[in-house]
Design a protein around this motif. Structure first.
Motif, PDB file in Angstrom:
ATOM      1  N   ALA A  74      49.597 -11.864  -5.286  1.00 35.35           N
ATOM      2  CA  ALA A  74      48.994 -13.069  -6.090  1.00 35.35           C
ATOM      3  C   ALA A  74      47.436 -13.357  -6.001  1.00 35.35           C
ATOM      4  CB  ALA A  74      49.162 -14.492  -5.052  1.00 35.35           C
ATOM      5  N   MET A  75      46.949 -13.856  -7.638  1.00 36.14           N
ATOM      6  CA  MET A  75      45.529 -12.913  -8.303  1.00 36.14           C
ATOM      7  C   MET A  75      44.934 -14.265  -7.704  1.00 36.14           C
ATOM      8  SD  MET A  75      45.896  -9.834  -7.538  1.00 36.14           S
ATOM      9  CE  MET A  75      44.470  -9.450  -8.309  1.00 36.14           C
ATOM     10  N   GLY A  76      43.384 -14.265  -7.390  1.00 34.37           N
ATOM     11  CA  GLY A  76      42.387 -15.537  -7.911  1.00 34.37           C
ATOM     12  C   GLY A  76      41.217 -14.814  -8.326  1.00 34.37           C
ATOM     13  N   TRP A  77      40.593 -16.249  -8.604  1.00 36.85           N
ATOM     14  CA  TRP A  77      39.132 -16.069  -8.857  1.00 36.85           C
ATOM     15  C   TRP A  77      38.012 -16.652  -8.658  1.00 36.85           C
ATOM     16  CZ3 TRP A  77      37.022 -12.251 -12.018  1.00 36.85           C
ATOM     17  CH2 TRP A  77      38.100 -11.444 -12.436  1.00 36.85           C
ATOM     18  N   PHE A  78      37.704 -16.430  -7.776  1.00 45.20           N
ATOM     19  CA  PHE A  78      36.359 -17.414  -7.046  1.00 45.20           C
ATOM     20  C   PHE A  78      35.088 -17.085  -7.308  1.00 45.20           C
ATOM     21  CE2 PHE A  78      39.061 -18.861  -3.267  1.00 45.20           C
ATOM     22  CZ  PHE A  78      40.321 -17.895  -3.693  1.00 45.20           C
ATOM     23  N   ARG A  79      33.708 -17.865  -7.187  1.00 43.08           N
ATOM     24  CA  ARG A  79      32.846 -17.766  -8.252  1.00 43.08           C
ATOM     25  C   ARG A  79      31.820 -17.754  -6.685  1.00 43.08           C
ATOM     26  NH1 ARG A  79      32.733 -22.083 -12.595  1.00 43.08           N
ATOM     27  NH2 ARG A  79      33.034 -23.428 -11.156  1.00 43.08           N
TER      28      ARG A  79
ATOM     29  N   GLY B  31      52.153 -12.808  -1.415  1.00 42.95           N
ATOM     30  CA  GLY B  31      52.529 -13.500  -0.520  1.00 42.95           C
ATOM     31  C   GLY B  31      52.132 -15.285  -1.364  1.00 42.95           C
ATOM     32  N   ALA B  32      52.289 -16.333  -0.756  1.00 42.61           N
ATOM     33  CA  ALA B  32      51.774 -17.259  -1.640  1.00 42.61           C
ATOM     34  C   ALA B  32      50.651 -17.465  -1.900  1.00 42.61           C
ATOM     35  CB  ALA B  32      52.350 -18.709  -0.250  1.00 42.61           C
ATOM     36  N   THR B  33      49.965 -18.119  -3.096  1.00 41.44           N
ATOM     37  CA  THR B  33      48.489 -18.432  -3.393  1.00 41.44           C
ATOM     38  C   THR B  33      48.296 -19.395  -2.625  1.00 41.44           C
ATOM     39  OG1 THR B  33      50.031 -19.564  -5.152  1.00 41.44           O
ATOM     40  CG2 THR B  33      48.889 -17.611  -5.505  1.00 41.44           C
ATOM     41  N   SER B  34      47.138 -19.021  -2.398  1.00 43.91           N
ATOM     42  CA  SER B  34      45.789 -20.227  -1.823  1.00 43.91           C
ATOM     43  C   SER B  34      44.838 -20.476  -2.471  1.00 43.91           C
ATOM     44  CB  SER B  34      45.362 -19.618  -0.291  1.00 43.91           C
ATOM     45  OG  SER B  34      44.803 -20.269   0.262  1.00 43.91           O
ATOM     46  N   ARG B  35      44.004 -21.093  -2.807  1.00 43.95           N
ATOM     47  CA  ARG B  35      42.973 -21.633  -3.204  1.00 43.95           C
ATOM     48  C   ARG B  35      41.578 -21.432  -2.112  1.00 43.95           C
ATOM     49  NH1 ARG B  35      42.127 -26.980  -6.249  1.00 43.95           N
ATOM     50  NH2 ARG B  35      43.857 -26.344  -7.876  1.00 43.95           N
TER      51      ARG B  35
ATOM     52  N   ILE C 127      47.069 -17.417 -10.174  1.00 44.81           N
ATOM     53  CA  ILE C 127      48.034 -16.463 -10.739  1.00 44.81           C
ATOM     54  C   ILE C 127      49.132 -16.396  -9.625  1.00 44.81           C
ATOM     55  CG2 ILE C 127      46.870 -14.586 -11.342  1.00 44.81           C
ATOM     56  CD1 ILE C 127      48.794 -15.595 -14.173  1.00 44.81           C
ATOM     57  N   THR C 128      50.151 -16.956  -9.537  1.00 39.94           N
ATOM     58  CA  THR C 128      51.013 -16.656  -8.670  1.00 39.94           C
ATOM     59  C   THR C 128      51.748 -15.091  -9.031  1.00 39.94           C
ATOM     60  OG1 THR C 128      53.462 -17.531  -9.829  1.00 39.94           O
ATOM     61  CG2 THR C 128      51.623 -19.170  -7.940  1.00 39.94           C
ATOM     62  N   THR C 129      52.572 -14.683  -8.775  1.00 40.36           N
ATOM     63  CA  THR C 129      53.326 -13.505  -8.737  1.00 40.36           C
ATOM     64  C   THR C 129      54.660 -13.615 -10.222  1.00 40.36           C
ATOM     65  OG1 THR C 129      55.234 -13.725  -6.790  1.00 40.36           O
ATOM     66  CG2 THR C 129      53.680 -12.549  -6.151  1.00 40.36           C
ATOM     67  N   SER C 130      54.954 -14.778 -10.209  1.00 41.47           N
ATOM     68  CA  SER C 130      55.959 -15.259 -11.299  1.00 41.47           C
ATOM     69  C   SER C 130      54.974 -16.121 -12.774  1.00 41.47           C
ATOM     70  CB  SER C 130      56.832 -16.487 -11.014  1.00 41.47           C
ATOM     71  OG  SER C 130      56.125 -17.481  -9.857  1.00 41.47           O
ATOM     72  N   GLY C 131      53.771 -16.359 -12.311  1.00 40.17           N
ATOM     73  CA  GLY C 131      52.509 -16.794 -13.465  1.00 40.17           C
ATOM     74  C   GLY C 131      52.489 -17.740 -13.681  1.00 40.17           C
ATOM     75  N   GLY C 132      52.426 -18.687 -12.155  1.00 38.56           N
ATOM     76  CA  GLY C 132      52.091 -19.378 -12.323  1.00 38.56           C
ATOM     77  C   GLY C 132      50.881 -20.193 -11.549  1.00 38.56           C
ATOM     78  N   THR C 133      50.534 -21.575 -12.086  1.00 35.08           N
ATOM     79  CA  THR C 133      48.892 -20.952 -12.013  1.00 35.08           C
ATOM     80  C   THR C 133      48.221 -22.709 -11.517  1.00 35.08           C
ATOM     81  OG1 THR C 133      48.553 -22.302 -14.353  1.00 35.08           O
ATOM     82  CG2 THR C 133      47.758 -19.780 -14.521  1.00 35.08           C
ATOM     83  N   SER C 134      46.771 -22.635 -11.377  1.00 34.42           N
ATOM     84  CA  SER C 134      45.770 -23.746 -10.541  1.00 34.42           C
ATOM     85  C   SER C 134      44.985 -23.546 -11.023  1.00 34.42           C
ATOM     86  CB  SER C 134      46.583 -23.913  -8.905  1.00 34.42           C
ATOM     87  OG  SER C 134      46.281 -24.915  -8.840  1.00 34.42           O
TER      88      SER C 134
END
Length: 122
Positions: free
Chosen positions: A33-38, A100-104, A51-58
């Motif tokens: 899972a990949m995230g962008w932070f700033r 694994g699972a995504t996270s904020r 973005i999750t491994t399957s392309g879901g986003t938040s």
């Protein structure tokens, strides 16, 4: 082990657009899972989008409708398209990866890039 390298930052006027890229080295990029932070000057680092491994986003509420994350597993790259940029979007933008699972929560991410500076002038 995953190494992340961001690119695409720069200076843009308010209302403009930038596309950030994050290239990953190592194996099994599609399993991360990949995230962008700033992190803006004088502020703590904050979540932008994942973005999750399957392309879901938040998305963070502040960027919904203006920013779009995507990934290209064949290129081991995740992108952040940023439109209608505002002065308050000025920050160093970091990409991060986790199994694994995504996270904020940034503490849940295992690997980080060095960051790319985005400066939006009003």
């Amino acid at each position: 082990q995953v190494q992340l390298v961001e690119s695409g930052g720069g200076q843009v006027q308010a209302g403009g657009s930038l596309r950030l890229s994050c290239a990953a080295s190592g194996r099994d990029f599609s399993f991360y899972a990949m995230g962008w932070f700033r992190q803006a000057p004088g502020k703590e680092r904050e979540f932008v989008v994942y973005i999750t491994t399957s392309g879901g986003t938040s998305y963070a509420d502040s960027v919904k409708g203006r920013f779009t994350i995507s990934r290209d597993n064949a290129k081991n790259t995740v992108y952040l398209q940023m439109n209608s940029l505002k002065a308050e979007n000025t920050a160093v933008y970091y990409c991060a990866a986790k199994r694994g699972a995504t996270s904020r929560y940034e503490s849940r991410y295992d690997y980080w890039g060095q960051g790319t500076q985005v400066t939006v002038s009003s």
